[in-house]
Design an enzyme around this catalytic site. Structure first.
Site, PDB file in Angstrom:
ATOM      1  N   ARG A 103      -3.538 -10.269   4.443  1.00  0.00           N
ATOM      2  CA  ARG A 103      -3.022 -10.413   3.019  1.00  0.00           C
ATOM      3  C   ARG A 103      -2.251  -9.759   1.975  1.00  0.00           C
ATOM      4  O   ARG A 103      -2.139  -8.395   2.631  1.00  0.00           O
ATOM      5  CB  ARG A 103      -4.736  -9.976   3.253  1.00  0.00           C
ATOM      6  CG  ARG A 103      -5.314  -9.278   1.330  1.00  0.00           C
ATOM      7  CD  ARG A 103      -6.098  -8.872   0.980  1.00  0.00           C
ATOM      8  NE  ARG A 103      -7.404  -8.173  -0.202  1.00  0.00           N
ATOM      9  CZ  ARG A 103      -6.568  -8.040  -0.707  1.00  0.00           C
ATOM     10  NH1 ARG A 103      -5.264  -6.605  -1.189  1.00  0.00           N
ATOM     11  NH2 ARG A 103      -6.886  -7.731  -2.171  1.00  0.00           N
ATOM     12  N   LYS A 139       0.767  -0.969   0.334  1.00  0.00           N
ATOM     13  CA  LYS A 139      -0.002  -0.032  -0.176  1.00  0.00           C
ATOM     14  C   LYS A 139       0.979   0.886  -0.535  1.00  0.00           C
ATOM     15  O   LYS A 139       2.331   0.878   0.345  1.00  0.00           O
ATOM     16  CB  LYS A 139      -0.894   0.024   0.912  1.00  0.00           C
ATOM     17  CG  LYS A 139      -2.315  -1.002   0.622  1.00  0.00           C
ATOM     18  CD  LYS A 139      -3.322  -0.796   1.029  1.00  0.00           C
ATOM     19  CE  LYS A 139      -4.574  -1.926   1.195  1.00  0.00           C
ATOM     20  NZ  LYS A 139      -5.526  -2.431   2.023  1.00  0.00           N
TER      21      LYS A 139
HETATM   22  N1  PMM Z   1      -7.521  -4.230   0.643  1.00  0.00           N
HETATM   23  C1  PMM Z   1      -7.221  -4.291  -0.732  1.00  0.00           C
HETATM   24  C2  PMM Z   1      -8.584  -5.010  -1.232  1.00  0.00           C
HETATM   25  N2  PMM Z   1      -9.255  -6.081  -0.835  1.00  0.00           N
HETATM   26  N3  PMM Z   1      -9.597  -6.490   1.517  1.00  0.00           N
HETATM   27  C3  PMM Z   1      -9.219  -6.318   3.247  1.00  0.00           C
HETATM   28  N4  PMM Z   1     -10.283  -7.124   3.843  1.00  0.00           N
HETATM   29  N5  PMM Z   1      -8.659  -5.312   3.666  1.00  0.00           N
HETATM   30  C4  PMM Z   1      -7.868  -5.077   3.091  1.00  0.00           C
HETATM   31  O1  PMM Z   1      -6.716  -4.132   3.484  1.00  0.00           O
HETATM   32  C5  PMM Z   1      -8.077  -4.773   1.295  1.00  0.00           C
HETATM   33  C6  PMM Z   1      -8.774  -5.473   0.793  1.00  0.00           C
HETATM   34  C7  PMM Z   1      -7.259  -2.719  -1.790  1.00  0.00           C
HETATM   35  O2  PMM Z   1      -5.261  -3.668  -1.962  1.00  0.00           O
HETATM   36  P1  PMM Z   1      -5.130  -4.014  -3.262  1.00  0.00           P
HETATM   37  O3  PMM Z   1      -6.158  -3.341  -4.671  1.00  0.00           O
HETATM   38  O4  PMM Z   1      -4.121  -4.265  -3.848  1.00  0.00           O
HETATM   39  O5  PMM Z   1      -5.429  -5.572  -3.499  1.00  0.00           O
END
Ligand code: PMM
Length: 274
Positions: free
Chosen positions: A252, A222
């Protein structure tokens, strides 16, 4: 390790932080947008994540990158459902969606966890859909869609505010029929949060355990990590080590192999409080 009810048995027996590997079937996510838009490359990437040691594959069709536009439900379904259907049934799949219709279709296709970054706020039918599906539910702290979220990054005390707002969502979810023991909470790093908010939430991560529920954290690649000016995956691994030492339920991440190595080594060190 506190696991949610309904998690597959082989994961419940593990006394370590689980690794959720990210599979974004989107053209524009934070770090891997556009790479896995066609079904064969999405499947190949999922297989790589499993080989690398992912416990769960998190499949998302809608980008939540700051400023991202929304896509239609049809587009989201068309991106994720063929991938879920094509994956081996032994794969533990979570569906990353804010839409109840997508969540239901994904569970029907084989997903066994619903990951809702809006904590039920984007779609008022979500809690009912989750209750009906009866699968574990990841309830993330959220204040608004990508276009407007930074305008909502206003807190008196970010840790207390996030805990209070998450607690309210959990109570509503339970009221709607979701089994409390199936809920996982997530502070939602980067969602209506400035870098200082993300760091404050990380340093107070143990406070989230006041909710009495397993905690998942998504810090991987991030912007607040990229802003450090160091390798974002290395920074992610450092955060994974810190979170695993603090017994969070799951991280994650995009670079699964790195987080798996960190957690494996930490496991060998054992619990410093013992
Ligand atoms: N962050 C993203 C997408 N989905 N789900 C959960 N539970 N927690 C998160 O912090 C989260 C998520 C965005 O990140 P990406 O675009 O790199 O997938």
């Amino acid at each position: 390790m506190l696991h949610p009810l309904g998690l597959p048995e082989h994961l419940k027996s593990l006394d370590r932080t689980l690794v959720m590997g990210v599979l974004n079937v989107t053209p524009d996510s934070f770090s891997d947008g556009g790479k896995y838009l066609d079904v064969p490359s999405a499947i190949a990437h999922a297989q790589q994540l499993i080989t690398d040691g992912a416990d769960i594959i998190d499949i998302g069709g809608e980008s939540t990158r700051p400023g991202a536009d929304r896509i239609t439900t049809e587009e989201e379904l068309a991106r994720v459902i063929p991938v879920i259907k094509a994956l081996d049934k032994s794969t533990v799949i979570s569906i990353d969606t804010m839409r109840s219709e997508v969540a239901l279709a994904a569970v029907d296709a084989g997903a066994t966890i619903i990951n809702d970054v809006s904590g039920g706020m984007a779609d008022l039918d979500m809690f009912e859909a989750v209750a009906k599906s009866d699968v574990p539910y990841i309830c993330m702290h959220w204040r608004g869609h990508s276009q407007e979220m930074y305008a909502k990054a206003d807190y008196l005390n970010v840790v207390e505010d996030v805990i209070e707002e998450l607690a309210a969502r959990v109570e509503l979810a339970v009221f709607a029929g979701i089994d409390r023991r199936k809920i996982v909470v997530d502070p939602g790093l980067g969602f209506a949060k400035l870098p200082e908010h993300n760091w404050a939430l990380l340093s107070s991560i143990l406070d989230l355990s006041r909710l009495g529920l397993p905690v998942l954290v998504g810090a991987s690649r991030k912007r607040f990590l990229k802003d450090l000016g160091v390798d974002p995956d290395m920074a992610t691994h450092a955060v994974t080590a810190y979170l695993a030492a603090n017994k969070v339920w799951a991280v994650r991440v995009h670079d699964v192999a790195g987080s798996v190595s960190v957690i494996r080594a930490l496991d060998e060190v054992g619990d410093i409080s013992e």
